[in-house]
Enzyme design. Structure first.
Site, PDB file in Angstrom:
ATOM      1  N   VAL A  11      70.842  94.667  19.620  1.00  0.00           N
ATOM      2  CA  VAL A  11      70.718  93.317  20.155  1.00  0.00           C
ATOM      3  C   VAL A  11      69.256  92.951  20.392  1.00  0.00           C
ATOM      4  O   VAL A  11      68.778  91.913  19.922  1.00  0.00           O
ATOM      5  CB  VAL A  11      71.549  93.187  21.455  1.00  0.00           C
ATOM      6  CG1 VAL A  11      71.254  91.877  22.163  1.00  0.00           C
ATOM      7  CG2 VAL A  11      73.028  93.260  21.115  1.00  0.00           C
ATOM      8  N   PHE A 252      90.386  89.357  11.770  1.00  0.00           N
ATOM      9  CA  PHE A 252      90.713  90.423  12.743  1.00  0.00           C
ATOM     10  C   PHE A 252      92.212  90.684  12.799  1.00  0.00           C
ATOM     11  O   PHE A 252      92.755  91.062  13.818  1.00  0.00           O
ATOM     12  CB  PHE A 252      90.140  90.075  14.139  1.00  0.00           C
ATOM     13  CG  PHE A 252      88.643  90.131  14.160  1.00  0.00           C
ATOM     14  CD1 PHE A 252      87.987  91.270  14.588  1.00  0.00           C
ATOM     15  CD2 PHE A 252      87.884  89.070  13.694  1.00  0.00           C
ATOM     16  CE1 PHE A 252      86.603  91.342  14.566  1.00  0.00           C
ATOM     17  CE2 PHE A 252      86.498  89.128  13.656  1.00  0.00           C
ATOM     18  CZ  PHE A 252      85.864  90.267  14.091  1.00  0.00           C
ATOM     19  N   ALA A 255      95.500  95.453   9.545  1.00  0.00           N
ATOM     20  CA  ALA A 255      95.938  96.719  10.144  1.00  0.00           C
ATOM     21  C   ALA A 255      95.037  97.840   9.637  1.00  0.00           C
ATOM     22  O   ALA A 255      94.535  97.793   8.516  1.00  0.00           O
ATOM     23  CB  ALA A 255      97.387  96.985   9.762  1.00  0.00           C
ATOM     24  N   GLY A 260      86.259 100.468  16.340  1.00  0.00           N
ATOM     25  CA  GLY A 260      85.287 101.345  17.002  1.00  0.00           C
ATOM     26  C   GLY A 260      84.056 100.531  17.344  1.00  0.00           C
ATOM     27  O   GLY A 260      84.146  99.334  17.590  1.00  0.00           O
ATOM     28  N   CYS A 263      80.912  98.078  21.090  1.00  0.00           N
ATOM     29  CA  CYS A 263      81.308  96.939  21.942  1.00  0.00           C
ATOM     30  C   CYS A 263      82.798  96.867  22.262  1.00  0.00           C
ATOM     31  O   CYS A 263      83.161  96.917  23.437  1.00  0.00           O
ATOM     32  CB  CYS A 263      80.843  95.643  21.296  1.00  0.00           C
ATOM     33  SG  CYS A 263      79.050  95.517  21.286  1.00  0.00           S
ATOM     34  N   LYS A 323      82.184 100.630  10.814  1.00  0.00           N
ATOM     35  CA  LYS A 323      82.565  99.560   9.892  1.00  0.00           C
ATOM     36  C   LYS A 323      81.488  99.472   8.820  1.00  0.00           C
ATOM     37  O   LYS A 323      80.391 100.029   8.992  1.00  0.00           O
ATOM     38  CB  LYS A 323      82.736  98.239  10.624  1.00  0.00           C
ATOM     39  CG  LYS A 323      81.462  97.657  11.191  1.00  0.00           C
ATOM     40  CD  LYS A 323      81.718  96.253  11.709  1.00  0.00           C
ATOM     41  CE  LYS A 323      80.426  95.614  12.186  1.00  0.00           C
ATOM     42  NZ  LYS A 323      80.607  94.233  12.601  1.00  0.00           N
TER      43      LYS A 323
HETATM   44  P1  NAD Z   1      71.552 100.117  22.162  1.00  0.00           P
HETATM   45  O1  NAD Z   1      72.100 101.257  22.911  1.00  0.00           O
HETATM   46  O2  NAD Z   1      71.542 100.125  20.662  1.00  0.00           O
HETATM   47  O3  NAD Z   1      70.048  99.854  22.609  1.00  0.00           O
HETATM   48  C1  NAD Z   1      69.651  99.776  23.952  1.00  0.00           C
HETATM   49  C2  NAD Z   1      68.157 100.067  24.015  1.00  0.00           C
HETATM   50  O4  NAD Z   1      67.689  99.832  25.330  1.00  0.00           O
HETATM   51  C3  NAD Z   1      67.804 101.512  23.673  1.00  0.00           C
HETATM   52  O5  NAD Z   1      66.826 101.527  22.658  1.00  0.00           O
HETATM   53  C4  NAD Z   1      67.233 102.058  24.997  1.00  0.00           C
HETATM   54  O6  NAD Z   1      66.220 103.028  24.811  1.00  0.00           O
HETATM   55  C5  NAD Z   1      66.682 100.794  25.617  1.00  0.00           C
HETATM   56  N1  NAD Z   1      66.472 100.862  27.072  1.00  0.00           N
HETATM   57  C6  NAD Z   1      67.264 101.441  28.017  1.00  0.00           C
HETATM   58  N2  NAD Z   1      66.705 101.280  29.241  1.00  0.00           N
HETATM   59  C7  NAD Z   1      65.562 100.566  29.055  1.00  0.00           C
HETATM   60  C8  NAD Z   1      64.547 100.080  29.939  1.00  0.00           C
HETATM   61  N3  NAD Z   1      64.611 100.265  31.260  1.00  0.00           N
HETATM   62  N4  NAD Z   1      63.509  99.412  29.409  1.00  0.00           N
HETATM   63  C9  NAD Z   1      63.422  99.205  28.077  1.00  0.00           C
HETATM   64  N5  NAD Z   1      64.348  99.642  27.188  1.00  0.00           N
HETATM   65  C10 NAD Z   1      65.411 100.315  27.680  1.00  0.00           C
HETATM   66  O7  NAD Z   1      72.330  98.831  22.702  1.00  0.00           O
HETATM   67  P2  NAD Z   1      72.809  97.539  21.878  1.00  0.00           P
HETATM   68  O8  NAD Z   1      73.883  97.874  20.930  1.00  0.00           O
HETATM   69  O9  NAD Z   1      71.596  96.791  21.398  1.00  0.00           O
HETATM   70  O10 NAD Z   1      73.494  96.717  23.077  1.00  0.00           O
HETATM   71  C11 NAD Z   1      72.736  96.169  24.134  1.00  0.00           C
HETATM   72  C12 NAD Z   1      73.661  95.300  24.960  1.00  0.00           C
HETATM   73  O11 NAD Z   1      74.148  94.209  24.177  1.00  0.00           O
HETATM   74  C13 NAD Z   1      74.918  96.031  25.463  1.00  0.00           C
HETATM   75  O12 NAD Z   1      75.259  95.526  26.715  1.00  0.00           O
HETATM   76  C14 NAD Z   1      75.957  95.657  24.442  1.00  0.00           C
HETATM   77  O13 NAD Z   1      77.258  95.681  24.980  1.00  0.00           O
HETATM   78  C15 NAD Z   1      75.564  94.227  24.100  1.00  0.00           C
HETATM   79  N6  NAD Z   1      75.962  93.781  22.759  1.00  0.00           N
HETATM   80  C16 NAD Z   1      75.901  94.626  21.696  1.00  0.00           C
HETATM   81  C17 NAD Z   1      76.254  94.163  20.432  1.00  0.00           C
HETATM   82  C18 NAD Z   1      76.224  95.089  19.236  1.00  0.00           C
HETATM   83  O14 NAD Z   1      76.724  94.690  18.191  1.00  0.00           O
HETATM   84  N7  NAD Z   1      75.658  96.273  19.317  1.00  0.00           N
HETATM   85  C19 NAD Z   1      76.645  92.848  20.251  1.00  0.00           C
HETATM   86  C20 NAD Z   1      76.673  92.008  21.353  1.00  0.00           C
HETATM   87  C21 NAD Z   1      76.319  92.475  22.607  1.00  0.00           C
END
Ligand code: NAD
Length: 443
Positions: A11, A252, A255, A260, A263, A323
């Site tokens: 993100v 979505f 089947a 996974g 999220c 996926k």
């Molecule tokens: P991720 O685990 O891939 O990345 C998180 C990053 O944050 C890591 O690189 C970590 O080192 C860093 N981090 C942790 N603590 C930190 C700090 N104090 N300062 C700076 N960096 C720090 O996570 P993601 O998949 O990008 O998801 C982030 C959020 O967005 C989650 O809440 C997730 O649910 C949400 N989200 C994810 C997706 C997706 O498709 N992955 C889509 C929508 C929303």
């Protein structure tokens, strides 16, 4: 605008790169030194189509920087995003330690007014906790430049993240002050995407509601598939029948061997946890989650039924990522399949077009897992083929070649990629999700 982003995961990194592309000045901050070093060298640590070239272009244009130094990163930033992970705790509750640590760092490092925007998926009420924490720290520091807060949940899909960000269906902004909505409109104006304004709590709940709805659709069709198998119906035909209704739509509704990723599983669990916290008891979302857990066991249940045991088998596994279009293996059905096979004494020969490095990182070197250079190589001497990820590369294999390489001509299709009748005519035993006549070919 000058923007700082905490977190360079799927993100944070996509947000940073895309906001730089539309002309903003971005500093991405992460506590992971390896990630930042890789990004400073112009290399994305995650696989996401189109990301590397956009990253390099914006770095060269001087609009995109990476640092582990939070203080330097947020100096003079007008807007500071929190986009760190919120993994599930064993209770299902979202672990907010990274979000609160980022908020703490922001409050300790801010050197003037800023708009703090949370993009991480967080339980309803977290926005208010973040604001309280920042206020307290600013008070302790004795500074009075103030701040504003917005919730701006992210809806991108891994594998399509760039186009989802650039051409989003909508952007949700939760805030309490008009000036905040105006700043957020200014930030996103070049994208020309409708912005839906609401309260912070509504924005936080909208994110969970969206993911839970999609996960529910998947578990719904998997539940229909279970009955279809028993009664001689084909869930693919049922999907065509109901998905053509514009009130339902076909998305979505495929089947398969379960959802996974980082999220859906955690957000459905977190929503269930919120219900329990508010005395609303177990409900729909517990069922969605348990149907999905059961679905991830389907392939090994079939294998056990077919061979009478798993021990001593060698299984060719096509697909490791949760996926197609990503190398992410968080909560991937492939992991449940492999770990069940290993636990019961089987070996795996796996191939995935992009997730081999991730599998190696997670599982290291082990005798019961051979990571193969091609999908054909994975078949060599295996007892059966199991397909868990619908990569385009797996859709039209050379079935004659598959047959010569496998020890038994049997295919367990966790994504309903193949025409079961055609495969049976070619001499294979075939198992698909929610398709009739599965039980006839048990050995
Ligand atoms: P991720 O685990 O891939 O990345 C998180 C990053 O944050 C890591 O690189 C970590 O080192 C860093 N981090 C942790 N603590 C930190 C700090 N104090 N300062 C700076 N960096 C720090 O996570 P993601 O998949 O990008 O998801 C982030 C959020 O967005 C989650 O809440 C997730 O649910 C949400 N989200 C994810 C997706 C997706 O498709 N992955 C889509 C929508 C929303």
């Amino acid at each position: 605008m000058r923007v700082a982003i905490f977190g360079t995961g799927y993100v944070g990194l996509v947000t940073g790169v895309c906001l730089a592309e539309i002309g903003h000045e971005i500093t991405c901050i992460d506590i992971n030194c390896e990630k930042i070093a890789s990004l400073q060298g112009g290399k994305s640590p995650i696989y996401e189509p189109g990301l590397d070239s956009l990253l390099q272009r914006n770095m060269q244009a001087g609009r995109l920087k990476f640092t582990t130094d939070a203080q330097r990163g947020i100096v003079h930033s007008d807007l500071i995003f929190i986009a760190v992970g919120t993994p599930a705790l064993p209770s299902g509750e979202a672990d907010l330690q990274y979000v609160m640590a980022a908020a703490q760092t922001i409050a300790a490092s801010m050197n003037g007014y800023a708009l703090v925007v949370n993009k991480s998926t967080v339980p309803v009420g977290t926005g208010h906790k973040i604001q309280r924490l920042i206020s307290e720290v600013l008070q302790q520091r004795g500074v009075d430049f103030g701040f504003d807060f917005a919730s701006n949940p992210e809806f991108l899909k891994q594998g399509d993240a760039i186009s989802d960000f650039m051409k989003a269906d909508r952007i949700i902004v939760g805030a309490e002050r008009t000036v905040v909505f105006e700043r957020m409109q200014e930030l996103y104006r070049p994208l020309d995407v409708p912005i839906i304004e609401m309260s912070v709590c509504s924005a936080e709940l909208s994110k969970y509601a969206a993911n839970a709805f999609l996960a529910t659709k998947i578990s719904f069709i998997n539940e229909i598939a279970r009955l279809a198998e028993r009664v001689g119906a084909d869930v693919g035909q049922v999907r065509d029948g109901i998905g053509s209704d514009s009130r339902i739509n076909p998305y979505f509704l495929k089947a398969g061997c379960g959802y996974g990723g980082s999220c859906f599983p955690k957000d459905v669990k977190a929503l269930s946890w919120m219900y329990r916290q508010h005395g609303l008891g177990d409900g729909l979302f517990d069922a969605v989650d348990s149907i999905n857990s059961r679905q991830k066991q389907l392939l090994t249940d079939w294998l056990r039924g077919y061979f009478g045991r798993l021990s001593g088998l060698t299984i060719a596994l096509w697909g490791l990522a949760f996926k197609p279009g990503t190398d992410d293996m968080r909560e991937a059905p492939s992991r449940v399949v492999m770990e069940t096979l290993w636990r019961e004494g089987a070996r795996v020969q796996a191939y995935d077009p992009v997730a081999m490095g991730e599998a190696k990182r997670i599982y290291g070197e082990r005798t019961e897992l051979r990571l193969c250079p091609s999908k054909e190589d994975a078949l060599q001497g295996a007892d059966a083929l199991v397909v868990v990820t619908e990569w385009p590369d797996f859709v039209q294999p050379d079935w004659q070649l598959v047959k010569t390489k496998l020890r038994h001509p049997v295919v367990f299709d966790g994504r309903n990629l193949y025409d079961g009748r055609q495969l049976r005519d070619t001499g294979f035993d075939y198992f698909g999700v929610g398709r009739p006549c599965q039980q006839v070919k048990m050995r």
